[in-house]
Design a protein around this motif. Sequence first.
Motif, short mmCIF file in Angstrom:
data_model
loop_
_atom_site.label_atom_id
_atom_site.label_comp_id
_atom_site.label_asym_id
_atom_site.label_seq_id
_atom_site.Cartn_x
_atom_site.Cartn_y
_atom_site.Cartn_z
N PHE A 4 36.16 54.22 50.68
CA PHE A 4 34.95 54.20 49.85
C PHE A 4 35.32 54.31 48.38
CE2 PHE A 4 31.64 56.63 47.60
CZ PHE A 4 30.57 55.75 47.73
N ILE A 5 36.16 55.28 48.03
CA ILE A 5 36.52 55.47 46.63
C ILE A 5 37.28 54.26 46.10
CG2 ILE A 5 37.92 56.85 45.05
CD1 ILE A 5 37.20 59.32 46.69
N ALA A 6 38.17 53.70 46.91
CA ALA A 6 38.91 52.52 46.47
C ALA A 6 37.97 51.34 46.24
CB ALA A 6 39.97 52.15 47.52
N ASP A 7 37.02 51.13 47.16
CA ASP A 7 36.07 50.03 47.02
C ASP A 7 35.19 50.21 45.79
OD1 ASP A 7 34.50 47.69 48.45
OD2 ASP A 7 32.98 49.17 47.84
N ARG A 8 34.70 51.42 45.59
CA ARG A 8 33.77 51.66 44.49
C ARG A 8 34.47 51.80 43.14
NH1 ARG A 8 30.46 50.03 48.21
NH2 ARG A 8 28.39 50.96 48.22
N SER A 9 35.78 51.94 43.14
CA SER A 9 36.52 52.06 41.88
C SER A 9 36.98 50.71 41.34
CB SER A 9 37.75 52.95 42.08
OG SER A 9 37.37 54.26 42.44
N GLU A 10 36.64 49.64 42.05
CA GLU A 10 37.02 48.30 41.63
C GLU A 10 35.78 47.45 41.43
OE1 GLU A 10 39.56 46.78 44.64
OE2 GLU A 10 41.18 48.21 44.25
N ALA A 11 35.84 46.56 40.44
CA ALA A 11 34.74 45.60 40.26
C ALA A 11 34.77 44.63 41.42
CB ALA A 11 34.90 44.86 38.93
N ALA A 12 33.60 44.13 41.80
CA ALA A 12 33.53 43.20 42.93
C ALA A 12 32.47 42.16 42.66
CB ALA A 12 33.19 43.97 44.22
N SER A 13 32.65 40.96 43.25
CA SER A 13 31.66 39.91 43.10
C SER A 13 30.47 40.21 43.98
CB SER A 13 32.27 38.55 43.48
OG SER A 13 32.60 38.53 44.85
N GLY A 14 29.35 39.61 43.68
CA GLY A 14 28.15 39.84 44.46
C GLY A 14 28.27 39.36 45.89
N SER A 15 29.10 38.35 46.15
CA SER A 15 29.27 37.83 47.51
C SER A 15 30.63 37.16 47.62
CB SER A 15 28.17 36.82 47.85
OG SER A 15 28.46 36.16 49.07
N ARG A 16 31.33 37.41 48.75
CA ARG A 16 32.62 36.77 48.93
C ARG A 16 32.47 35.27 49.17
NH1 ARG A 16 33.85 36.19 54.48
NH2 ARG A 16 32.31 37.16 55.88
N HIS A 17 31.24 34.81 49.49
CA HIS A 17 30.99 33.39 49.71
C HIS A 17 30.65 32.67 48.40
CE1 HIS A 17 31.09 34.16 53.99
NE2 HIS A 17 30.14 35.08 53.85
N MET A 18 30.49 33.45 47.32
CA MET A 18 30.15 32.87 46.02
C MET A 18 31.12 33.41 44.97
SD MET A 18 25.99 33.20 46.18
CE MET A 18 25.79 32.39 44.59
N PRO A 19 32.33 32.85 44.90
CA PRO A 19 33.35 33.38 43.99
C PRO A 19 32.96 33.37 42.52
CG PRO A 19 33.98 31.23 44.87
CD PRO A 19 32.78 31.67 45.64
#
Length: 247
Positions: free
Chosen positions: A166-181
């Motif tokens: 959880f902390i690793a996921d939330r500590s990184e920026a992420a795109s809104g969808s893996r299907h929409m790079p």
Amino acid sequence: TLDEHVEGADGVVLDIGVSSMQLDRAERGFSFRADGPLDMRMAQSGLSAADVVNTFKAGDLARIFGFLGEERHAGRIARMIESRREKRPFERTLDLADAIETHVGRGPKDKIHPATRVFQALRIFVNDELGELARALLAAERALKPGGRLAVVTFHSLEDRIVKRFIADRSEAASGSRHMPDAPQRAATFRKAGGGVTPGEAEIAANPRARSARLRAAIRTDAPARAGDFSIFGLPKLPAVERPGER
């Protein structure tokens, strides 16, 4: 839930351990150090450990023991339980513990009782402890204000893995969808506050039950909380059970 009662919190502390009071009271059925009913329900409602042991198929029991207890004899123990309960159902903690010990044996160098991992697995499953932890982490993300601190104390690898993910996921920026790079990036909602902290020798000597404890912490950013996506936690697929309050 946490975010129904708290908003703009300065800090959230989650202690995921079972209390000594629960473990030491034989009538709660959490331990086989003393004989008691095979219960293990923290809320004292819903499915009990006896219900699971006496009604679930051997394959489902094996998955519970294997995933949640990391028990290497999960299949053997599950098949033994399925066979034995046809003659007499399991109702007491010592009955189950003794049956497991008799079936798999205990070597002179074994540090823990052969039933320890099975009891751990049953307790985690009956109380949906991993699901509750995941929901608490998502609620903390919504409840904490910018700069607020999240601190989580876990006591075994399954819990720690969920918190770490959880902390690793939330500590990184992420795109809104893996299907929409090309989708806009979502900002990190937490900053890591160091790695996992474990107790020192003095603390373990004063409180032996703290031996397996691990503390992880993070600091809330000002980014909006993300949607509650349970896939990030990597929870094991186990038999579906209707929990109290669920429909």
